[in-house]
Write an enzyme that holds these catalytic residues in place. Structure first.
Site, PDB file in Angstrom:
ATOM      1  N   SER A 184     -33.954  -2.340 -39.259  1.00 22.31           N
ATOM      2  CA  SER A 184     -33.701  -1.733 -37.954  1.00 22.31           C
ATOM      3  C   SER A 184     -32.217  -1.415 -37.841  1.00 22.31           C
ATOM      4  O   SER A 184     -31.373  -2.145 -38.368  1.00 22.31           O
ATOM      5  CB  SER A 184     -34.109  -2.715 -36.856  1.00 22.31           C
ATOM      6  N   LYS A 196     -34.694  -7.432 -38.749  1.00 25.84           N
ATOM      7  CA  LYS A 196     -35.996  -6.788 -38.878  1.00 25.84           C
ATOM      8  C   LYS A 196     -36.367  -6.407 -40.314  1.00 25.84           C
ATOM      9  O   LYS A 196     -35.550  -6.004 -41.115  1.00 25.84           O
ATOM     10  CB  LYS A 196     -36.064  -5.523 -38.009  1.00 25.84           C
TER      11      LYS A 196
END
Ligand code: ARG
Length: 476
Positions: free
Chosen positions: A275, A281
């Site tokens: 991300s 992420k």
């Protein structure tokens, strides 16, 4: 350079040219268009329309055209479609004899033939990619035979199964997809060439010779049908949309299982993205794109069927868009299949997490089956076990934490061995009927999957080409 225009006093509007031009889409048909044109040159010689020299000159010229395009020759603004482009380049290569090639044929039978050849090849390419995904599924299933996990109905924990069994549940749909693709390729293998614009060719071309030289399995029997039939496109699009739908379900399983809440699988680096904001992420984008692509594949099928519905008999320009839908679907599925295979190949299975998700109520059916084996009816067992599940739920404990007395009170046929029936492994071990999750049944399923190999998308005989074919005909 135009293939038509004599009957018009003025030239076409640029607006007509803009909406009419299909070269941006159909350019990729060129190898097939060259191939069928070479076969057509031979057929025209055989029909007595061309001399042997002219026919050979056209074949040679078409080879030059193919070399030029392969070397990077680009269409110009005036090339309406791929057929126009090839015709223009053929004139460049051989001069005026090029004007003889279009005798007795129309772009209507030509484009139908080229699209069929392209579709047959595409089915083979998709088949190979699907097979590679199946190999990954099989390899992963081989190694997970001892791992147990929950199987879900209504996305609620239902019963324990082996992880192999779950993986193989995604193998068989692909097997059916491959069979549908083979059928679509078979459907595409009917030769339209020789149908002309609509009424057939006015020259005595041998369509059998054309069929043989292009490797088709049959000759289309009705020229009107031959130029307007796009069933093969719809069939291929359905097979692809169904396959995409299957892949979206596999993708969704994996996305769910990769969430922290499940934690059954961990995604590798090669097919995950990060991300731009959240440093922690690791997102399964390839799977999400696979899931999302199914929508486009469905759209492609619907747009083809929509174009066909209510269309007057014969060729209509609406059909030009068949290739837009077909190429989009084929391109998409050929991106999705390897991406899913790659993701699956680098997954880590967290077998301890899978095992830990097997709560004891998932063996409630096994408890009922236990009572049946001791002589109770299934209905009465179902009621007794239901009462035990309720007690465990109220007390907030697992079924195996209930005291033995509670089992005795629920049904007199419960004995000390009841706690064995509560183990996931024994639940799985009981399910050895064909297609079940028992260890032997799964081993046999794996063997069946290894053997199951749908026939190749289409068995096309190696086409005999041009001059060689002429030699055969002359010798006969
Ligand atoms: N570009 C056309 C197509 O893809 C070729 C056939 C054109 N036929 C015609 N009658 N204008 O359908």
């Amino acid at each position: 350079h135009k293939l038509w225009g004599g009957r018009f006093a003025g030239g076409p509007s640029p607006l007509l040219e803009a909406i009419n031009r299909s070269i941006g889409v159909d350019f990729r048909l060129w190898p097939h268009d060259v191939r069928l044109s070479k076969a057509w040159a031979v057929a025209l010689w055989h029909a007595g329309v061309l001399s042997l020299e002219e026919s050979r000159e056209l074949e040679r010229g078409l080879d030059v055209v193919a070399e030029r395009i392969a070397a990077g020759e680009q269409p110009t603004a005036s090339d309406e479609d791929v057929h126009t482009l090839i015709d223009r380049l053929l004139h460049d290569a051989v001069g005026s004899v090029a004007s003889k090639l279009h005798t007795g044929r129309s772009r209507n039978d030509q484009v139908a033939t080229a699209t069929r050849l392209w579709t047959i090849d595409a089915c083979q390419r998709i088949d190979a990619a699907a097979r590679e995904l199946q190999q990954v599924l099989l390899a992963r299933a081989e190694s997970l035979q001892d791992a147990l996990m929950p199987a879900y109905t209504h996305l609620q924990r239902a019963q324990p199964v082996s992880a192999s069994h779950w993986l193989l549940s995604h193998f068989w749909p692909l097997e059916r997809d491959r069979r549908r693709l083979a059928a679509a390729a078979h459907g595409a293998s009917e030769l339209p060439l020789g149908a002309g614009a609509i009424a057939g060719s006015a020259f005595p071309v041998s369509r059998v010779l054309l069929k043989e030289s292009l490797g088709f399995q049959a000759v289309a029997r009705n020229s009107i049908d031959a130029v307007g039939d796009r069933d093969f496109v719809a069939e291929a699009l359905f097979a692809i949309a169904m396959m995409g739908t299957h892949l979206s379900r596999l993708a969704e399983d994996l996305i769910l299982f990769g969430s922290s809440e499940f934690g059954f699988v961990r995604f590798g680096d090669g097919f995950s993205t990060g991300s731009s904001m959240m440093p922690q992420k690791r997102n399964p984008d390839a799977l999400e794109l696979a899931r999302g692509s199914a929508a486009r594949l469905l759209g492609d099928l619907v747009s083809m069927l929509g174009a066909l519905k209510g269309l007057p008999t014969g060729y209509n320009k609406d059909l030009q868009d068949d290739k837009r839908a077909l190429f989009d679907a084929v391109d998409t599925i050929l991106l999705v299949l390897p991406a899913v295979a790659g993701t699956l190949d680098e997954l880590t299975f967290e077998t301890a997490r899978m095992q830990a998700a097997l709560s004891s109520t998932m063996m409630a059916t096994d408890l009922a089956d236990y009572l049946v084996r001791k002589g109770a009816t299934f209905r009465e067992s179902h009621g007794a076990v239901g009462a035990l599940v309720r007690q465990a739920e109220v007390q907030g404990v697992e079924l195996y934490e209930l005291p033995y007395d509670a089992f005795r009170a629920a049904h007199a046929l419960f004995a000390e061995d009841v706690f064995d029936a509560l183990s996931p492994r024994s639940s799985v071990a009981h399910r050895e009927a064909i297609g079940g999750t028992g260890p032997t049944a799964v081993r046999e399923q794996l063997e069946a999957a290894l053997l199951a190999d749908a026939p190749p998308a289409v068995s096309r005989e190696t086409p005999v080409h041009g001059n060689e074919l002429i030699a055969n005909v002359v010798a006969a």
